[in-house]
Design an enzyme around this catalytic site. Structure first.
Site, PDB file in Angstrom:
ATOM      1  N   SER A  57       6.084 -15.762  51.788  1.00  0.00           N
ATOM      2  CA  SER A  57       6.546 -15.653  53.172  1.00  0.00           C
ATOM      3  C   SER A  57       7.973 -16.191  53.307  1.00  0.00           C
ATOM      4  O   SER A  57       8.857 -15.749  52.579  1.00  0.00           O
ATOM      5  CB  SER A  57       5.552 -16.414  54.062  1.00  0.00           C
ATOM      6  OG  SER A  57       5.731 -16.099  55.395  1.00  0.00           O
ATOM      7  N   ARG A 110       1.328 -21.755  67.890  1.00  0.00           N
ATOM      8  CA  ARG A 110       0.523 -21.670  66.681  1.00  0.00           C
ATOM      9  C   ARG A 110      -0.592 -20.636  66.828  1.00  0.00           C
ATOM     10  O   ARG A 110      -0.920 -19.923  65.880  1.00  0.00           O
ATOM     11  CB  ARG A 110      -0.072 -23.048  66.365  1.00  0.00           C
ATOM     12  CG  ARG A 110      -0.855 -23.111  65.080  1.00  0.00           C
ATOM     13  CD  ARG A 110       0.008 -22.758  63.896  1.00  0.00           C
ATOM     14  NE  ARG A 110      -0.691 -22.950  62.639  1.00  0.00           N
ATOM     15  CZ  ARG A 110      -0.171 -22.687  61.449  1.00  0.00           C
ATOM     16  NH1 ARG A 110       1.062 -22.236  61.374  1.00  0.00           N
ATOM     17  NH2 ARG A 110      -0.850 -22.883  60.359  1.00  0.00           N
ATOM     18  N   ASP A 115      -1.763  -7.321  55.095  1.00  0.00           N
ATOM     19  CA  ASP A 115      -0.718  -8.159  55.690  1.00  0.00           C
ATOM     20  C   ASP A 115       0.138  -7.289  56.619  1.00  0.00           C
ATOM     21  O   ASP A 115       0.806  -6.376  56.169  1.00  0.00           O
ATOM     22  CB  ASP A 115       0.147  -8.756  54.567  1.00  0.00           C
ATOM     23  CG  ASP A 115       1.203  -9.718  55.081  1.00  0.00           C
ATOM     24  OD1 ASP A 115       1.401  -9.813  56.306  1.00  0.00           O
ATOM     25  OD2 ASP A 115       1.839 -10.384  54.236  1.00  0.00           O
ATOM     26  N   HIS A 135      -1.806 -11.751  56.202  1.00  0.00           N
ATOM     27  CA  HIS A 135      -0.667 -12.479  55.636  1.00  0.00           C
ATOM     28  C   HIS A 135      -1.122 -13.754  54.919  1.00  0.00           C
ATOM     29  O   HIS A 135      -0.550 -14.149  53.902  1.00  0.00           O
ATOM     30  CB  HIS A 135       0.311 -12.831  56.761  1.00  0.00           C
ATOM     31  CG  HIS A 135       1.582 -13.457  56.292  1.00  0.00           C
ATOM     32  ND1 HIS A 135       2.404 -12.866  55.355  1.00  0.00           N
ATOM     33  CD2 HIS A 135       2.183 -14.631  56.628  1.00  0.00           C
ATOM     34  CE1 HIS A 135       3.461 -13.658  55.134  1.00  0.00           C
ATOM     35  NE2 HIS A 135       3.340 -14.723  55.885  1.00  0.00           N
ATOM     36  N   ASP A 136      -2.161 -14.380  55.459  1.00  0.00           N
ATOM     37  CA  ASP A 136      -2.691 -15.614  54.866  1.00  0.00           C
ATOM     38  C   ASP A 136      -3.191 -15.436  53.438  1.00  0.00           C
ATOM     39  O   ASP A 136      -3.404 -16.419  52.736  1.00  0.00           O
ATOM     40  CB  ASP A 136      -3.859 -16.144  55.715  1.00  0.00           C
ATOM     41  CG  ASP A 136      -3.382 -17.157  56.747  1.00  0.00           C
ATOM     42  OD1 ASP A 136      -2.177 -17.472  56.748  1.00  0.00           O
ATOM     43  OD2 ASP A 136      -4.218 -17.640  57.539  1.00  0.00           O
TER      44      ASP A 136
END
Lengths: 388, 196
Positions: free
Chosen positions: A157, A227, A322, A355-356
């Site tokens: 990232s 967040r 992602d 994405h994680d």
């Protein structure tokens, strides 16, 4: 809390601090006269200093990438899945360094630390830092640690952007660049998400124009909201659906604004937990660093020209679900590298985690990382031995 | 190295830019990088093959060729290679066009379905041939287009593609005079070097 430290963990680690008093001129025009970086290392640096790997962290990461600080720790470092003895980034072979970037809130100089010139906390006056500034400061840390050339620099990232910058800025100081779930620059949509996150922080009445610590306050609502938004973009729709679906708190709708669906509860928890460990000014700085990064801007928008300086080998990895940094974004980097005639390999990993995924121990992902790094490391150590 | 790869090796000039489509474990590319100092990339989607390439240090990109090659610029490679894979793609004819767009020259190898043993198998047994070289049943084969040495020549003719040279080898991948004399009947593998 681990009852026993797992055999493939780097174990209990103690962060170290490197102070710097050589002024660092930042991209924004400000100069930091002195600063410090907090970092951790895992494994042993060999005599030729040829087995070092630098790990660059993402938005909310820090220097604590692997192992535990104490037996009482609930969780290990943020990339413990990949770093350790026998793991993809094998600490039996490599000397691994991870640091908290400038502007961070975990021990490196940043908004929560004291500005030596004023004796006050920096807070909102901490200058905006960029990926370029981070790479410069990381190179200085490498000098302190006696590492001229890294076997590899690895990051996911925002961390991947730092790796890309390394390859352009210090082409002779790394043998390999591993760029995971990253992009050559943010898309407009990415920048828009970041702006919403920052606005939610700035509009929190407890933000006090960034001087909240002076007011003994924390903009928890804004930071939590930022967040929550981020969290949605890091997961895939499928992953969220599989985890929560439309599961409800009660059997029937309550027709109120409290928690009805489990996913709401999860997001609120994630948002709140984050405010306890992360600083709002740092969050703003890190998202800005993401927005500004665009190495191709320096070469009339042509990324392949920007990358023409690179000398290292590249490995790019992306994940199918992602959408924050989709595979196509990684492929933009791959295409530019091919156009520039650079050594590059690319793997697109099937993953459900969005994405994680770059933080998960997905077997194929770990195999690809390990296979590539093992060869790089052997090759580099051999070359270095040969040169001596 | 396999003899068909040896033949290709002879045809490849040193220090050029090579793209190897469906490169498998990268045997040919590895050889060309080592001995001809080519600057090359392989395209592959097989996970194990991709890993073998990573292990050997062959630049390899995970890309599904059936989804297109638009990411490669016109004439950006000196040579585009494809060994034993053309028969596995949806539209070999369009793929050849793409290969000739990206590369100044192309080398393509494929199994010749016109080989006498294939003909005998189909003629006498009335069933699709299964051999050591094409060890699949009709339903589980990755090979979806079967064509012959002659079919390929004809396609080149129709598309105005220049055949710079060709070779034909047997099941042991050796070339012999009788294969050269009647490649459509005797070759098991055909090797074509083509350009626009």
């Amino acid at each position: 809390m681990p009852d026993v430290i797992p055999a493939d963990s780097v174990g209990i680690v103690t962060p170290q601090i490197a102070p710097f008093d050589t002024p660092l001129a930042l991209s924004c025009g400000h100069t930091l006269s002195s600063y410090q970086l907090i970092y951790e290392t895992y494994g042993t640096l060999n005599e030729q200093a040829s087995n070092a790997i630098l790990i660059c962290h993402a938005l909310s990461g820090d220097h604590h990438a692997a192992g535990y600080h104490a037996m009482a720790d609930k969780k290990p470092g943020w990339w413990d899945t990949a770093i350790g003895p026998g793991k993809a980034i094998d600490t039996n072979q490599y000397f691994v360094i991870s640091l908290n970037n400038l502007g961070g809130c975990c021990g490196s100089t940043g908004p929560t630390t004291i500005n030596p010139e004023t004796g006050q906390r920096w807070e909102a006056s901490f200058p905006i830092v960029t990926v370029e500034d981070w790479v410069e400061s990381q190179a200085r840390l490498a000098d302190v640690l006696g590492i001229e050339t890294f076997a590899a620099i690895v990051g996911g990232s925002l961390g991947g952007m730092q790796v890309l910058e390394w390859s352009i800025r210090f082409p002779t100081r790394l043998k390999a660049a591993v760029i995971v779930a990253s992009a050559p620059k943010l898309s407009t949509q990415n920048i828009a998400f970041n702006e919403v996150a920052r606005q939610s922080i700035r509009r929190d009445p407890d933000f006090f124009d960034g001087q909240y610590l002076d007011h003994d306050s924390v903009p928890t609502n804004g930071l939590g909201l930022a967040r929550m938004l981020g969290h949605i973009t890091y997961l895939s729709d499928d992953a969220m659906g599989a985890k929560f679906g439309r599961q409800m708190r009660h059997d029937t709708y309550q027709y109120h604004y409290g928690v009805e669906f489990e996913v709401e509860s999860y997001l609120r928890y994630q948002g709140e937990a984050f405010t306890k460990r992360f600083d709002a000014n740092t969050y703003m700085l890190m998202t800005k660093a993401l927005d500004y990064f665009d190495p191709a801007a320096r070469t009339d928008g042509d990324l392949s020209v920007a990358l023409s300086k690179a000398q290292c080998e590249f490995l790019l990895v992306s994940f199918t679900t992602d959408w924050r940094f989709s595979p196509e974004r990684s492929e933009e980097i791959v295409d530019a590298l091919v156009k520039a005639g650079k050594q590059v390999s690319y793997a697109k990993i099937e993953a459900t985690e969005g994405h994680d995924a770059f933080l998960f121990p997905i077997p194929r992902y770990m195999t690809v990382l390990n296979t590539f790094l093992t060869r790089i490391s052997k090759q580099h150590i051999l070359e270095k031995n040969h040169a001596l | 190295m396999r003899s068909d790869l040896e033949i290709i090796d002879e045809w490849v000039k040193p220090n050029i830019r090579v793209l190897d489509l469906a490169c498998g474990p990268g045997e040919l590319l590895h050889h060309l990088i080592q001995n001809k100092q080519v600057n090359g990339y392989g395209l592959e989607i097989g996970h194990e093959d991709l890993n073998t390439c990573l292990e050997k240090g062959i630049p390899v990109l995970e890309q599904n060729i059936d989804e297109g090659l638009q990411n490669f610029d016109d004439q950006s490679f000196d040579l585009v290679l494809m060994t034993h894979a053309l028969q596995q793609f949806r539209r070999p004819d369009l793929l050849i066009d793409e290969m000739l767009r990206i590369g100044k020259e192309c080398i393509i190898t494929f199994p010749n379905f016109g080989h006498w043993r294939s003909r005998m198998h189909l003629a006498l047994k009335g069933r699709m041939p299964v051999s050591d070289f094409l060890p699949y049943n009709w339903y589980d084969t990755p090979n979806i287009h079967f064509f012959t040495f002659q079919d390929f020549e004809r396609l080149c003719h129709e598309k105005d593609i220049k055949v710079l040279r060709w070779a034909a080898v047997d099941g042991q991948l050796k070339d012999h005079w009788w294969i050269r004399s009647m490649p459509n009947l005797f070759s098991e593998t055909a090797i074509f070097h083509i350009s626009r």
